[in-house]
Write a protein that holds these residues in place. Structure first.
Motif, mmCIF file in Angstrom:
data_model
loop_
_atom_site.group_PDB
_atom_site.id
_atom_site.type_symbol
_atom_site.label_atom_id
_atom_site.label_comp_id
_atom_site.label_asym_id
_atom_site.label_seq_id
_atom_site.Cartn_x
_atom_site.Cartn_y
_atom_site.Cartn_z
ATOM 1 N N PRO A 46 0.793 -1.238 0.000
ATOM 2 C CA PRO A 46 0.000 0.000 0.000
ATOM 3 C C PRO A 46 0.823 1.285 0.000
ATOM 4 O O PRO A 46 0.264 2.368 -0.141
ATOM 5 C CB PRO A 46 -0.794 -0.117 1.308
ATOM 6 N N LEU A 47 2.149 1.194 0.161
ATOM 7 C CA LEU A 47 2.963 2.399 0.252
ATOM 8 C C LEU A 47 3.023 3.139 -1.083
ATOM 9 O O LEU A 47 2.840 2.547 -2.151
ATOM 10 C CB LEU A 47 4.391 2.048 0.694
ATOM 11 N N GLU A 48 3.313 4.434 -1.020
ATOM 12 C CA GLU A 48 3.539 5.216 -2.241
ATOM 13 C C GLU A 48 4.905 4.856 -2.810
ATOM 14 O O GLU A 48 5.906 4.864 -2.092
ATOM 15 C CB GLU A 48 3.485 6.712 -1.927
ATOM 16 N N TRP A 49 4.953 4.534 -4.093
ATOM 17 C CA TRP A 49 6.205 4.148 -4.748
ATOM 18 C C TRP A 49 6.648 5.258 -5.701
ATOM 19 O O TRP A 49 5.851 6.093 -6.126
ATOM 20 C CB TRP A 49 6.026 2.834 -5.510
ATOM 21 N N ILE A 50 7.924 5.216 -6.038
ATOM 22 C CA ILE A 50 8.438 6.172 -7.009
ATOM 23 C C ILE A 50 7.786 5.907 -8.365
ATOM 24 O O ILE A 50 7.366 4.799 -8.665
ATOM 25 C CB ILE A 50 9.980 6.103 -7.112
ATOM 26 N N GLY A 51 7.704 6.926 -9.176
ATOM 27 C CA GLY A 51 7.014 6.797 -10.456
ATOM 28 C C GLY A 51 7.700 7.615 -11.519
ATOM 29 O O GLY A 51 8.751 8.217 -11.285
ATOM 30 N N PRO A 52 7.091 7.651 -12.692
ATOM 31 C CA PRO A 52 5.801 7.051 -13.056
ATOM 32 C C PRO A 52 5.892 5.535 -13.169
ATOM 33 O O PRO A 52 6.979 4.980 -13.315
ATOM 34 C CB PRO A 52 5.497 7.685 -14.409
ATOM 35 N N SER A 53 4.746 4.868 -13.111
ATOM 36 C CA SER A 53 4.731 3.414 -13.219
ATOM 37 C C SER A 53 4.809 3.002 -14.685
ATOM 38 O O SER A 53 4.340 3.720 -15.577
ATOM 39 C CB SER A 53 3.472 2.844 -12.585
ATOM 40 N N THR A 54 5.401 1.850 -14.920
ATOM 41 C CA THR A 54 5.493 1.322 -16.282
ATOM 42 C C THR A 54 4.098 1.061 -16.848
ATOM 43 O O THR A 54 3.841 1.310 -18.038
ATOM 44 C CB THR A 54 6.339 0.047 -16.303
ATOM 45 N N ASP A 55 3.194 0.568 -16.001
ATOM 46 C CA ASP A 55 1.813 0.336 -16.450
ATOM 47 C C ASP A 55 1.200 1.613 -17.027
ATOM 48 O O ASP A 55 0.609 1.607 -18.114
ATOM 49 C CB ASP A 55 0.936 -0.130 -15.271
#
Length: 343
Positions: free
Chosen positions: A235-244
């Motif tokens: 659930p944590l905020e991850w670095i981005g942008p996401s590949t998806d």
């Protein structure tokens, strides 16, 4: 004749379906991954690994039931030994963090080899507390426990190493030239929780520098490219942008996608399943007109030459942790960087 032991650090991967759950437990029980104190971390790791094991086994079913990471790494080790045959007796050992051959096993094998010097060489071009630092910490612990006391050189990172960059650029170029029409290169790296980077981990900064150097080496006018991050969990905020999200944006823009796994140097589930299968399917669903996955460097001659060059230069420096460029490259705000400043 000088005897040199080279230790190749990597993540590891389950070799058969019944290895999946213990592999996941080892991963999530690492304090660099889940920072809870024990016994809480142990209990959380047990819970997560049991819950995720069925999903993970389905992923590895696509790969014959196990990860190809170890055979890939063995090929790299053999190629590196051959490339360094002129500096004395050289033997590369593999130390996986979460599955066999585990670090404790490798320490015993190195002790039996009785080297004059050791070079620790992570197969992570970009330094992170969650990968390289975790591997180094465990190596030091197990080496001390086994009484392995040998002058040790540590290559902390090589995010801009010319041979590594050129090997990736050559592979990207082949995919780029094989696709017609407008196309965008996605330099996809394994993500991290944002809080890890905010605490001074240099990984994201180094990933971005690697991508910039590959773009320079490609020398394609007006190249459309971006750095993005994959494999988010929890659930944590991850670095981005996401590949998806970037694949979906490419679909909206009507451009083809070339996904380059910029932080991986060996094939495994995240390249062969997540990128090749899951992202390819997402691209089709999103209306992306063309899709290509760039292979990892593996035992590409330019990449092996880069590793050999790193070893040659490392043994000429004092023992300790250095980056592959001989001097710290990370800005001061990345306090978790382990590379010392070398004059």
């Amino acid at each position: 004749m000088t005897k040199t032991a080279i230790i190749l650090f990597n993540l590891g991967g389950p070799d058969r379906p019944e290895s999946v759950e213990p592999f996941l437990f080892n991963l999530f029980n690492d304090p660099a991954i889940i920072s809870l104190p024990n016994p809480f971390r142990f209990l959380v790791a047990k819970l997560i690994s049991r819950k995720r094991a069925p999903i993970a086994r389905e992923i590895y079913d696509h790969l014959g039931g196990g990860s190809p990471l170890l055979p890939n790494t063995q090929a790299q080790a053999s190629a590196l030994d051959a490339a360094l045959s002129d500096i004395g007796e050289v033997k590369s050992f593999i130390a996986m963090r979460y599955w066999h051959p585990m670090t404790a096993e490798t320490v015993q094998a190195v002790k039996a080899f009785a080297p004059d010097r050791i070079v620790l060489l992570p197969l992570y071009p970009q330094y992170s507390t969650t990968t390289t630092a975790s591997s180094l910490r465990l190596w030091n612990k197990e080496a001390e426990k086994a009484g392995l006391s040998v002058p040790t050189h540590v290559i902390g990172c090589y995010a801009r190493s010319s041979g590594y960059i050129r090997s990736v650029a050559e592979l990207v170029r082949k995919a780029y030239d094989g696709m017609n029409g407008p196309r965008r290169v996605l330099f996809s790296a394994h993500g991290l929780p944002k809080k890890v980077v905010d605490k001074g981990d240099p990984y994201q900064w180094q990933v971005e520098r690697s991508a910039e150097e590959v773009v320079k080496a490609l020398n394609i006018p007006d190249l459309d490219w971006i750095v993005c991050y994959q494999s988010r969990v929890g659930p944590l905020e991850w670095i981005g942008p996401s590949t998806d999200a970037e694949i979906q944006r490419a679909g909206n823009d009507g451009v083809g996608v070339i996904v380059c796994p910029i932080a991986f140097v060996s094939e495994h589930s995240e390249t062969l399943v997540e990128i090749e299968m899951e992202y390819r399917e997402l691209a089709e669903e999103s209306g992306v007109p063309a899709f290509a996955r760039v292979p990892t460097p593996g035992d590409h001659p330019l990449f092996i030459d880069a590793l050999a060059k790193l070893v040659r230069e490392a043994v000429l420096r004092p023992v300790g942790v250095d980056c592959g460029e001989g001097t710290r490259i990370c800005p001061a705000q990345f306090g978790k960087c382990a590379c010392r400043q070398v004059a």
